[in-house]
Design an enzyme around this catalytic site. Structure first.
Site, mmCIF file in Angstrom:
data_model
loop_
_atom_site.group_PDB
_atom_site.id
_atom_site.type_symbol
_atom_site.label_atom_id
_atom_site.label_comp_id
_atom_site.label_asym_id
_atom_site.label_seq_id
_atom_site.Cartn_x
_atom_site.Cartn_y
_atom_site.Cartn_z
ATOM 1 N N GLN A 259 47.814 22.663 46.383
ATOM 2 C CA GLN A 259 46.974 23.807 45.591
ATOM 3 C C GLN A 259 47.674 23.637 44.179
ATOM 4 O O GLN A 259 46.612 23.540 43.112
ATOM 5 C CB GLN A 259 47.560 25.293 46.054
ATOM 6 C CG GLN A 259 46.822 25.633 47.318
ATOM 7 C CD GLN A 259 45.177 25.499 47.435
ATOM 8 O OE1 GLN A 259 44.685 25.902 46.387
ATOM 9 N NE2 GLN A 259 44.628 24.543 48.145
ATOM 10 N N HIS A 262 45.730 21.450 41.525
ATOM 11 C CA HIS A 262 44.375 21.656 41.086
ATOM 12 C C HIS A 262 44.207 22.363 39.692
ATOM 13 O O HIS A 262 43.483 21.970 38.939
ATOM 14 C CB HIS A 262 43.675 22.936 41.930
ATOM 15 C CG HIS A 262 42.904 22.354 43.230
ATOM 16 N ND1 HIS A 262 41.716 21.810 43.266
ATOM 17 C CD2 HIS A 262 43.267 22.698 44.615
ATOM 18 C CE1 HIS A 262 41.208 21.436 44.241
ATOM 19 N NE2 HIS A 262 42.224 22.235 45.287
ATOM 20 N N GLU A 327 44.164 33.277 49.380
ATOM 21 C CA GLU A 327 42.722 32.668 49.744
ATOM 22 C C GLU A 327 42.753 31.620 50.851
ATOM 23 O O GLU A 327 42.262 31.467 51.936
ATOM 24 C CB GLU A 327 42.730 31.733 48.501
ATOM 25 C CG GLU A 327 41.250 30.932 48.411
ATOM 26 C CD GLU A 327 41.291 30.064 47.313
ATOM 27 O OE1 GLU A 327 42.099 29.688 46.614
ATOM 28 O OE2 GLU A 327 40.010 29.233 47.034
ATOM 29 N N HIS A 328 44.275 31.005 50.832
ATOM 30 C CA HIS A 328 44.594 30.075 51.900
ATOM 31 C C HIS A 328 45.911 30.688 52.339
ATOM 32 O O HIS A 328 46.948 30.614 51.746
ATOM 33 C CB HIS A 328 44.871 28.460 51.320
ATOM 34 C CG HIS A 328 43.608 28.064 50.598
ATOM 35 N ND1 HIS A 328 43.399 27.857 49.264
ATOM 36 C CD2 HIS A 328 42.495 27.359 51.137
ATOM 37 C CE1 HIS A 328 42.325 27.304 48.971
ATOM 38 N NE2 HIS A 328 41.780 26.889 50.051
ATOM 39 N N ASP A 361 39.673 21.680 53.290
ATOM 40 C CA ASP A 361 38.916 21.340 51.904
ATOM 41 C C ASP A 361 37.841 20.298 52.106
ATOM 42 O O ASP A 361 36.915 20.388 51.545
ATOM 43 C CB ASP A 361 40.058 20.708 50.951
ATOM 44 C CG ASP A 361 40.578 21.794 50.309
ATOM 45 O OD1 ASP A 361 40.237 23.164 50.259
ATOM 46 O OD2 ASP A 361 41.837 21.435 49.782
ATOM 47 N N HIS A 420 9.156 64.279 50.122
ATOM 48 C CA HIS A 420 9.787 63.650 51.162
ATOM 49 C C HIS A 420 9.458 64.389 52.369
ATOM 50 O O HIS A 420 9.084 63.994 53.710
ATOM 51 C CB HIS A 420 11.312 63.482 51.061
ATOM 52 C CG HIS A 420 11.766 62.545 50.495
ATOM 53 N ND1 HIS A 420 11.574 62.381 48.777
ATOM 54 C CD2 HIS A 420 12.586 61.259 50.630
ATOM 55 C CE1 HIS A 420 11.953 61.313 48.274
ATOM 56 N NE2 HIS A 420 12.552 60.746 49.583
#
Lengths: 436, 436
Positions: A259, A262, A327-328, A361, A420
């Site tokens: 990670q 990145h 996230e992960h 991934d 209505h």
């Protein structure tokens, strides 16, 4: 060195709260520039797209050159090695198989009044996928966005991918071909988003735009939201690893670094009840950071945003992870399935020591576009649902309308919505008189 | 008189495109004011909320008075008539039954490599529902937002509803009670959204905010999006009726007016192959507009945004409706089920002459929070999915990792993500050496 916390420390709660609140991304304020670009494209169409591409991507295009021809794609794809092609094909096949299982069922039933109720899913007609140029131009992301769209049944799927100075990534074109993309435009930035949302003489507008991008692309997506649908606005990536028992510290170190490499604003967190394992992982990270090609990026991420948290128990680790909503999430523990039961918020869970996040991934099957920045508390990864919408269905019989219509008329009156109520009462009056 | 179009007219395409592009709403630019309010609430908490409530709602509150007590709610609820209570209870029961059917299943399976894959749905932990004060304070909307949240399993559900000058709508409180809302705050506007998103000393923050509101509320929701999840930003309401065969023009007129009476910027469109029916409906609308309580609002909507379109066939009508992608679509035709097959974009479909749209607003069962402004092309009405998120699951065995790991390593290398590749290769090396 990353932050080192222990839940036994008196100041733990304060430090953990600070960690949760850490701002990892400074988004430059490009909103005014983006608004101007969108307006240019809306009013001048292709001419504006061509000018902006010349300016930002140093690339001169004619209107008929905005899209790759099939022959151009063929020529680029021919450059891909057999090994890479086979890997991409395996990834595409596995992603397709996973997402096919997501396809939801339509439903229709009769209730006790005789009313028919239900819903039906239909695909978005046309979708546009943004693919960044340069370093972050990932063929895997093309698959992860395009395949769910095709599985959902999107009829027309286009890609916009800038080619700065004419540089093309053959793998991106191959991924687009494998995923069934209809057209690939060699345009990028806010001008590409505007062209996809509003259309030009040569670019037919789409209904939904997905895919990652830089600050200009993100700002443009926010601006065109409403005119078209968009996916989430992704932030920097993050991973949280819960580890315990006899684990290989180097494997965990590599997962954390996968990670961290990145982006300098990515975040990698290790949570473990085993302090000696924690120290071993930190040492393994240090060792790996000496040789990794992206050691500057990964090192900055680890130093600035990394954290190691020692807990009293695995349950305490799960509870902290739920507050992060990563996230992960990797569960490198003896009983990952059991621990997963305690997880309430995470984008994706990777179970056991043989499931490095990198599998997800590329070739695992589940989507790698996942909620970042704690948004797994309220949102999900990309899926076929992003390219489907649900239409609800209702059909009353005269008997059903007699049974539930009076309550509708009562509530309409309470809300002072006379028409209505009348729309129901006029039908009930006719039914009671036996008229059609 | 509304616009009258025929697909046989030479200028039809131009006029229809103009109708599609019509801007029906001028949203005032309140963004700067809203940003300041949010900042106030973030930094000063309850004190800011109390000051802003005094200023905007002319209501003095103590911190402990921000929420209604159970006794206060009991006292208000006691004012509701038995008929209204029964109607609300019927609506709640039917909405609950419909949304229970939406609950998705978790999944887990093994693929041919031995890898376990799947997903799991979990609810958002805490949700906040905004309910406008004054005229647009609809108890039916409380049910439509709160019931899907409770069905999804949201643990803590709160309502924010301003009470300008202290004016309370007992039906809103009863709807909240019936739907299982935990706390009702008597606050509104951007300050309520900020308090729900960021929390104060007395208000615990939530993870997701839904519900309609004025321009301030909408701007505040856009601003806190990311910090929390939000539902769609709703625009003015719309209905499209496709009619043919022997229909009662007055019923159709009332259905068109039941949208038009919501808001001068609402839109009502009739599409029919039968020109005489079209003229009869227009005459019926004129007649109803003489007596309707909200005739000024409904008349303005019909005059400014209403349209009647005569087509060559029902299929042509369906195709035009798909281009509009209406929030509400009524099929008042002989074979509504058959025609529904041709509909690709609509928020909700009401089938047959005995299903006025107003049934769906209250007691039908499906949600009445639906995509407006043509966004049914890419989005869906509110549902349990708005209060659930999906976590993907993946678990490799050593054999599975051997089968698909090499492809992941290849793609990682192609993307220049070395640690990604190493995290796989280190495990494969150990497996090949027979080491753990």
């Amino acid at each position: 060195m990353p932050q080192f916390l222990s839940t036994r420390d008196a100041d733990f709660e304060a430090r953990f709260t600070a960690l949760l609140g850490m701002k990892r991304e400074d988004s430059p304020d490009v909103d005014a520039a983006v608004a101007a670009i969108i307006e240019e494209v809306r009013t001048r169409g292709d001419a504006a797209v061509i000018e902006l591409t010349a300016r930002f991507d140093r690339l001169a295009l004619a209107p008929e050159g905005l899209a790759f021809t099939e022959a151009e794609i063929d020529a680029e794809i021919a450059k891909v090695s057999a090994e890479e092609r086979a890997a991409l094909e395996l990834a595409a096949e596995r992603i397709r198989a996973y997402h096919r299982r997501q396809m939801p069922a339509d439903a229709m039933w009769q209730d006790i009044t005789g009313a028919t109720l239900g819903w039906r899913f239909t695909p978005v007609s046309a979708a546009g996928l943004y693919v960044p140029g340069g370093l972050a131009s990932y063929p895997s992301s093309v698959l992860m966005n395009a395949i769910p769209a095709k599985v959902a049944g999107v009829e027309r799927l286009v890609v916009a991918c800038p080619t700065p100075g004419g540089a093309v990534n053959p793998l991106v074109l191959l991924a687009a071909r494998l995923a069934g993309v209809d057209t690939v435009y060699r345009i990028g930035g806010a001008q590409a988003i505007a062209a996809l949302a509003y259309g030009t003489a040569t670019i037919t507008p789409v209904d939904k735009i997905t895919g990652p991008g830089n600050a200009y692309v993100a700002a443009a997506k926010r601006r065109v939201f409403g005119k078209v649908g968009i996916d989430m606005i992704a932030g920097p990536s993050e991973i949280l690893v819960i580890a315990d028992g006899p684990q290989n510290p180097d494997w965990i170190a590599l997962d954390l670094m996968s990670q961290a490499e990145h982006d300098a604003s990515a975040q990698a967190i290790l949570v473990t009840p085993d302090e000696s394992l924690a120290r071993a992982v930190v040492a393994a990270v240090e060792a790996r950071l000496e040789t990794l090609a992206r050691r500057e990026i990964a090192g900055a991420s680890w130093r600035d945003f990394g954290a190691v948290i020692v807990t009293r128990s695995l349950s305490e680790a799960a509870a902290l992870s739920n507050r992060v909503a990563p996230e992960h999430l990797e569960l490198c523990v003896d009983d990952p399935d059991g621990l997963a039961e305690e997880i309430t918020h995470a984008g994706a869970i990777f179970l056991g020591a043989y499931t490095p996040e990198a599998i997800g991934d590329y070739v695992g099957g589940p989507n790698h576009v996942l909620p970042t920045a704690r948004s797994a508390r309220f949102s999900s990864g990309l899926s076929v649902f992003d390219f489907l919408k649900r239409t609800t269905l209702a059909k009353m019989t005269p008997a059903a309308l007699k049974a539930i219509g009076p309550a509708a008329a009562t509530l309409a009156r309470s809300e002072s919505l006379e028409a209505h109520g009348l729309s129901v009462l006029a039908r009930l009056a006719a039914l009671n008189e036996g008229e059609p």
